[in-house]
Design a protein around this motif. Structure first.
Motif, PDB file in Angstrom:
ATOM      1  N   ARG A   1       0.423  -9.045 -10.762  1.00  0.00           N
ATOM      2  CA  ARG A   1       0.207 -10.555 -11.181  1.00  0.00           C
ATOM      3  C   ARG A   1       0.462 -11.622  -9.903  1.00  0.00           C
ATOM      4  N   GLN A   2       1.000 -11.137  -8.895  1.00  0.00           N
ATOM      5  CA  GLN A   2       0.846 -12.134  -7.686  1.00  0.00           C
ATOM      6  C   GLN A   2       0.485 -11.458  -6.416  1.00  0.00           C
ATOM      7  N   LYS A   3       0.510  -9.930  -6.265  1.00  0.00           N
ATOM      8  CA  LYS A   3       0.033  -9.517  -4.987  1.00  0.00           C
ATOM      9  C   LYS A   3      -0.503  -8.140  -5.260  1.00  0.00           C
ATOM     10  N   PRO A   4      -1.472  -7.755  -4.289  1.00  0.00           N
ATOM     11  CA  PRO A   4      -2.238  -6.329  -4.517  1.00  0.00           C
ATOM     12  C   PRO A   4      -1.413  -5.254  -4.253  1.00  0.00           C
ATOM     13  N   VAL A   5      -1.322  -4.163  -5.272  1.00  0.00           N
ATOM     14  CA  VAL A   5      -0.776  -3.094  -4.900  1.00  0.00           C
ATOM     15  C   VAL A   5      -1.856  -1.954  -4.907  1.00  0.00           C
ATOM     16  N   ILE A   6      -1.930  -1.267  -3.796  1.00  0.00           N
ATOM     17  CA  ILE A   6      -3.019  -0.262  -3.468  1.00  0.00           C
ATOM     18  C   ILE A   6      -2.272   0.946  -3.193  1.00  0.00           C
TER      19      ILE A   6
ATOM     20  N   ALA B   1       0.792  -1.035   0.012  1.00  0.00           N
ATOM     21  CA  ALA B   1      -0.029  -0.106  -0.036  1.00  0.00           C
ATOM     22  C   ALA B   1       0.689   1.250   0.079  1.00  0.00           C
ATOM     23  N   MET B   2       0.695   2.297  -0.898  1.00  0.00           N
ATOM     24  CA  MET B   2       1.416   3.438  -0.968  1.00  0.00           C
ATOM     25  C   MET B   2       0.632   4.676  -0.898  1.00  0.00           C
ATOM     26  N   HIS B   3       1.145   5.514  -0.260  1.00  0.00           N
ATOM     27  CA  HIS B   3       0.387   6.993  -0.396  1.00  0.00           C
ATOM     28  C   HIS B   3       1.422   7.598  -1.157  1.00  0.00           C
ATOM     29  N   LEU B   4       0.851   8.580  -2.150  1.00  0.00           N
ATOM     30  CA  LEU B   4       1.878   9.184  -2.930  1.00  0.00           C
ATOM     31  C   LEU B   4       1.289  10.449  -3.509  1.00  0.00           C
ATOM     32  N   GLU B   5       2.085  11.499  -3.439  1.00  0.00           N
ATOM     33  CA  GLU B   5       1.415  12.910  -4.000  1.00  0.00           C
ATOM     34  C   GLU B   5       1.801  13.297  -5.499  1.00  0.00           C
ATOM     35  N   ASP B   6       2.867  12.367  -5.869  1.00  0.00           N
ATOM     36  CA  ASP B   6       3.209  12.543  -7.374  1.00  0.00           C
ATOM     37  C   ASP B   6       4.105  11.117  -7.615  1.00  0.00           C
ATOM     38  N   LEU B   7       4.213  10.922  -8.861  1.00  0.00           N
ATOM     39  CA  LEU B   7       5.443   9.749  -9.301  1.00  0.00           C
ATOM     40  C   LEU B   7       6.317  10.410  -9.982  1.00  0.00           C
ATOM     41  N   LYS B   8       7.669  10.210  -9.588  1.00  0.00           N
ATOM     42  CA  LYS B   8       8.654  10.750 -10.302  1.00  0.00           C
ATOM     43  C   LYS B   8       9.139  10.058 -11.634  1.00  0.00           C
ATOM     44  N   ASP B   9       8.862   8.967 -11.692  1.00  0.00           N
ATOM     45  CA  ASP B   9       8.895   8.063 -13.129  1.00  0.00           C
ATOM     46  C   ASP B   9       7.393   7.366 -13.381  1.00  0.00           C
ATOM     47  N   GLY B  10       6.488   7.982 -13.930  1.00  0.00           N
ATOM     48  CA  GLY B  10       5.293   7.304 -14.165  1.00  0.00           C
ATOM     49  C   GLY B  10       5.407   5.995 -14.665  1.00  0.00           C
ATOM     50  N   ARG B  11       6.061   5.891 -16.011  1.00  0.00           N
ATOM     51  CA  ARG B  11       6.337   4.743 -16.588  1.00  0.00           C
ATOM     52  C   ARG B  11       6.960   3.632 -15.827  1.00  0.00           C
ATOM     53  N   GLY B  12       8.025   4.111 -15.103  1.00  0.00           N
ATOM     54  CA  GLY B  12       8.645   2.909 -14.399  1.00  0.00           C
ATOM     55  C   GLY B  12       7.749   2.449 -13.228  1.00  0.00           C
ATOM     56  N   PHE B  13       6.911   3.290 -12.693  1.00  0.00           N
ATOM     57  CA  PHE B  13       6.171   2.654 -11.900  1.00  0.00           C
ATOM     58  C   PHE B  13       4.860   1.842 -12.491  1.00  0.00           C
ATOM     59  N   VAL B  14       4.523   2.217 -13.472  1.00  0.00           N
ATOM     60  CA  VAL B  14       3.411   1.276 -13.996  1.00  0.00           C
ATOM     61  C   VAL B  14       4.327  -0.081 -14.533  1.00  0.00           C
ATOM     62  N   GLU B  15       5.539  -0.073 -15.292  1.00  0.00           N
ATOM     63  CA  GLU B  15       6.124  -1.230 -15.176  1.00  0.00           C
ATOM     64  C   GLU B  15       6.208  -2.184 -14.143  1.00  0.00           C
ATOM     65  N   ALA B  16       6.621  -1.500 -12.981  1.00  0.00           N
ATOM     66  CA  ALA B  16       6.896  -2.244 -11.862  1.00  0.00           C
ATOM     67  C   ALA B  16       5.569  -2.726 -11.147  1.00  0.00           C
TER      68      ALA B  16
ATOM     69  N   GLN C   1      -5.061   0.771 -15.393  1.00  0.00           N
ATOM     70  CA  GLN C   1      -4.464   0.271 -16.614  1.00  0.00           C
ATOM     71  C   GLN C   1      -3.468  -0.592 -16.011  1.00  0.00           C
ATOM     72  N   ALA C   2      -2.537  -0.225 -15.018  1.00  0.00           N
ATOM     73  CA  ALA C   2      -1.530  -0.957 -14.407  1.00  0.00           C
ATOM     74  C   ALA C   2      -1.839  -2.064 -13.689  1.00  0.00           C
ATOM     75  N   GLY C   3      -3.456  -2.081 -13.127  1.00  0.00           N
ATOM     76  CA  GLY C   3      -3.678  -3.131 -12.431  1.00  0.00           C
ATOM     77  C   GLY C   3      -3.898  -2.652 -10.728  1.00  0.00           C
ATOM     78  N   VAL C   4      -3.323  -1.251 -10.468  1.00  0.00           N
ATOM     79  CA  VAL C   4      -3.552  -0.869  -9.214  1.00  0.00           C
ATOM     80  C   VAL C   4      -4.804  -0.627  -8.455  1.00  0.00           C
ATOM     81  N   VAL C   5      -4.790  -0.916  -7.403  1.00  0.00           N
ATOM     82  CA  VAL C   5      -6.300  -0.721  -6.575  1.00  0.00           C
ATOM     83  C   VAL C   5      -6.080   0.482  -6.017  1.00  0.00           C
ATOM     84  N   ARG C   6      -6.800   1.760  -6.585  1.00  0.00           N
ATOM     85  CA  ARG C   6      -6.766   2.908  -6.145  1.00  0.00           C
ATOM     86  C   ARG C   6      -7.647   3.283  -4.841  1.00  0.00           C
ATOM     87  N   ALA C   7      -7.131   3.707  -3.652  1.00  0.00           N
ATOM     88  CA  ALA C   7      -7.950   3.937  -2.389  1.00  0.00           C
ATOM     89  C   ALA C   7      -8.435   5.463  -2.538  1.00  0.00           C
ATOM     90  N   PRO C   8      -9.915   5.723  -2.315  1.00  0.00           N
ATOM     91  CA  PRO C   8     -10.338   7.049  -2.149  1.00  0.00           C
ATOM     92  C   PRO C   8      -9.813   7.939  -1.343  1.00  0.00           C
TER      93      PRO C   8
END
Length: 728
Positions: A498-503, A477-492, A537-544
């Protein structure tokens, strides 16, 4: 009369094959010529040429340099026509009076040509005018927009939505990273609110989905092939059952963006492993004085049970907390894996030089006073030092980090030792403390809590790379205000999902929130709609919200993954059943349509005045056996994939009786292989709080006094399961 999209004019159907070297060369020539002339936009004919090369259908047209020529072109391509000014110095043609629509006879066309030229010269006397574009008038079908923008976080992003004036009014647009696959392109058609309109709602003609998806793909390929293209705007695109035609083309160009350098995954993993599993830790600025940050870090390392070597660094001390102190990290015998900085910002750079020379893998930068306060140059300096020596740097401006499998509390915050399977990260120290308090209160075990602060070096994709292979971590689970490298984040994220949730809790959803995020971190927040679509698109679960992120992190590892979409509600209260049904729909879940045989099976266990169907209302006065029989049936029938339980407090079935019963039945059925997610909403007196805790501890996600929260958690689990491809 205007031409329909599917008319038999060959100029409307520029079907292109695979993009080859000749196409690349032709487009490259157009773009380089425009850039050499100092232009930031292509002319309409240049835009049409590029569309032709990439197989994007446009109306028949020609460039006229005289009124007579305009009439000749119109006669050739077919009436009626549209006239548009062509000038590299006039981007907004309508504002300049440079567009006339629906001209039907030669006299109108000749007069229109002269009118457009006069309007353009009045608008900008110095404008270079190439001529007047004569374009076949097309229409009919649906007006949509297909475009591309260069996002500061994610780079080239494809947009699709309702076009024409509706794009400004409704803003019904969706985004994806470019290039897009055929599957992603088709998904974009379904992702707008007006998706049913394109399918032919209320008897309207449906759009050709394959043609629209192919057009989206081609635009994605175009901007990926040519990074110099800053923006593409095909608006409107007319789409009907026979195809899709871009009636207007606008292409902006600029300098090629700088390449983003990324370390190989294996190198990131090697470095992150040394940081999270260090054999030794040095504390730069260690102190024996209570109340100092360097003292808190030392106490947490020692009292937290860390078994590696601890080296206090303080030029004015010989011993701190019973450990030998060193004047410099250079004096430490042997290797050091991690250096925790607890010194003022002005002393960081020289100390980091020594850390780099020592061969330390990770620098944990607790000090503030860098980019977040305007000291951008100071932050650049320490980044340069760290990179030169191959040191990975967390922060600056962080609380530190925890990694419970190693009993590692490298932080000045309160120690934490409840081990579990959730890794949490935060960009804010305040959010980090909220994570800590929630984890302790709810007994949520964690594998890691990490502050990232300004993210001058290590960011979320580095951390995801470690947590991806960390057997101690089952959810992130990640709190973020921005992404420094959006494509790098999506790739990771795509790999991890595929194996564990990312929130993700993305702050700055509103314009004011984004402004506050930017001033707080020294980093600009991206547009929230772009973030929302691409995180999905990256499969991330976004928390409101913050509590949602924490509850998802707590609950998702507890719930088994569903195997299908059929959700069934079993409730002891009709009112709860209605609210739970609303919550199921709001969460994007599917209430199962109960087949007759299953309906009869449920009815055998509920009173005649109860209600089968879905929700299944067993009524409030029923004994524990009714709950047991219906829950067991719901778990045993393979057509049901998830259960939502609604309980209300009665003397007949008290809260703890309900909790112990449900926990036992769920455990027994799981032992038989009937493994399904079960969530519960408990209404009643304060005893339902203890019952909810008991259920949570026994694998049933339960909450008192709310019908929304348990279903929202189930919805989050479903979003991850869909992204991971687990549903049949």
């Amino acid at each position: 009369m205007e031409r329909r999209v599917g008319s038999d004019s060959g100029s409307l159907r520029n079907q292109g094959g695979p993009v080859g070297s000749a196409t690349i060369g032709a487009v490259r020539e157009v773009i380089e010529k425009a850039l050499a002339e100092g232009r930031t936009a292509l002319t309409a004919p240049e835009g049409r040429l590029i569309c032709e090369e990439y197989g994007i259908a446009t109306p028949g047209e020609g460039l006229a340099t005289s009124a007579d020529q305009a009439a000749e072109i119109a006669e050739k391509i077919g009436l009626p026509v549209v006239l548009k000014i062509v000038s590299p110095d006039i981007l907004h043609k309508t504002d300049a009076g440079g567009v006339l629509v629906g001209l039907k006879i030669a006299e109108e066309i000749r007069a229109g040509h002269d009118t457009i030229l006069a309007n353009a010269r009045a608008y900008n006397p110095d404008a270079k005018i190439d001529g007047v574009q004569v374009q076949q008038l097309v229409g009919g079908g649906h007006e949509v927009i297909v475009g591309a923008v260069t996002d500061p976080t994610f780079g080239k992003v494809i947009a699709f939505g309702l076009g024409g004036v509706l794009v400004e009014v409704l803003k019904d647009v969706t985004f994806r990273l470019a290039p897009v696959s055929g599957e992603d392109a088709l998904g974009m058609l379904d992702d707008i609110r007006a998706a049913e309109v394109l399918r032919g709602a209320r008897g309207a003609e449906p759009a050709d989905r394959e043609a629209l998806a192919e057009l989206i793909e081609r635009v994605g390929r175009l901007v990926s092939d040519f990074p110099e293209i800053v923006e593409v705007d095909l608006n409107p695109v007319f789409a009907d059952a026979n195809g899709a035609v871009a009636a207007d083309v606008r292409i902006l160009i600029g300098d090629r963006p700088a390449e983003v350098s990324r370390l190989p995954r294996e190198e990131i993993l090697r470095q992150m492993t040394r940081i999270f599993k260090p054999r030794s830790v040095a504390v730069i600025g260690a102190s024996a004085e209570a109340g100092k940050i360097g003292n808190s870090v030392m106490r947490n390392l020692i009292n937290g049970g860390y078994q590696g070597q601890i080296f206090p660094i303080n030029p004015k001390a010989d011993e701190i907390m019973g450990l030998t102190a060193y004047k410099s990290i250079s004096d430490v015998p042997g290797d050091v894996d991690v250096a925790v900085f607890a010194i003022p910002a002005k002393f960081v750079a020289p100390a980091l030089e020594e850390v780099g020379q020592k061969g330390v893998a990770g620098a944990v930068m607790i000090p503030s006073g860098f980019a977040e306060t305007g000291n951008v140059e100071g932050q650049k300096e320490i980044v340069e030092i760290a990179r030169r020596h191959g040191v990975r740097m967390l922060g600056p401006n962080i609380y530190g980090y925890y990694y419970t499998p190693e009993n590692l509390c490298a932080t000045f915050c309160t120690p934490y030792d409840v081990k579990g399977s959730v890794a949490l990260t935060s960009q804010s120290g305040g959010i980090g403390m909220a994570i800590l308090g929630f984890s302790r209160t709810t007994k949520m075990g964690v594998s890691a809590i990490v502050g990232v602060g300004n993210k001058a070096d290590v960011d979320e994709d580095d951390l995801l790379t470690f947590f991806e292979q960390d057997d101690n971590t089952k959810a992130v689970a990640m709190h973020l205000e921005d992404l420094k490298d959006g494509r790098g984040f999506v790739e990771a994220a795509r790999r991890v999902v595929r194996q564990k949730p990312v929130i993700v809790l993305k702050a700055g959803r509103t314009a004011m929130g984004a402004r506050a995020a930017g001033s707080h971190t020294g980093a600009l927040a991206g547009d929230d709609k772009v973030y929302d679509d691409i995180l999905r698109q990256a499969g991330v679960v976004r928390a409101p919200g913050l509590n949602d992120m924490l509850e998802y992190a707590r609950a998702l590892p507890v719930l088994p993954a569903p195997k299908g979409e059929n959700v069934v509600i079993i409730t002891g209260a009709g009112g709860s059943g209605v609210l739970l049904s609303d919550a199921v729909v709001d969460a994007g879940l599917t209430l199962m349509d109960i087949p007759p045989d299953l309906d009869a099976a449920f009815r055998a266990y509920i009173p005649p005045f109860g209600a089968a169907g879905n929700p299944i209302d067993i009524t409030g006065g029923e004994p524990p056996s009714t709950y047991e029989n219906t829950v067991r049936l719901g778990l045993a029938d393979e057509r049901i994939h998830a259960l939502v339980l609604g309980y209300w407090h009665t003397i007949v079935t008290p809260p703890m009786v309900f909790a112990e019963l449900v926990a036992r039945v769920v455990a027994e059925e799981r032992a038989k292989g009937n493994v399904k997610p079960v969530v519960a909403s408990l209404a009643g007196d304060t005893e339902v709080e203890e019952a909810s805790e008991y259920l949570f501890e026994h694998g049933v996600v339960a909450y008192p006094y709310t019908t929304e929260k348990p279903v929202a958690v189930l919805g989050a689990k479903y979003r991850w399961a869909r992204a991971a491809g687990l549903l049949r």
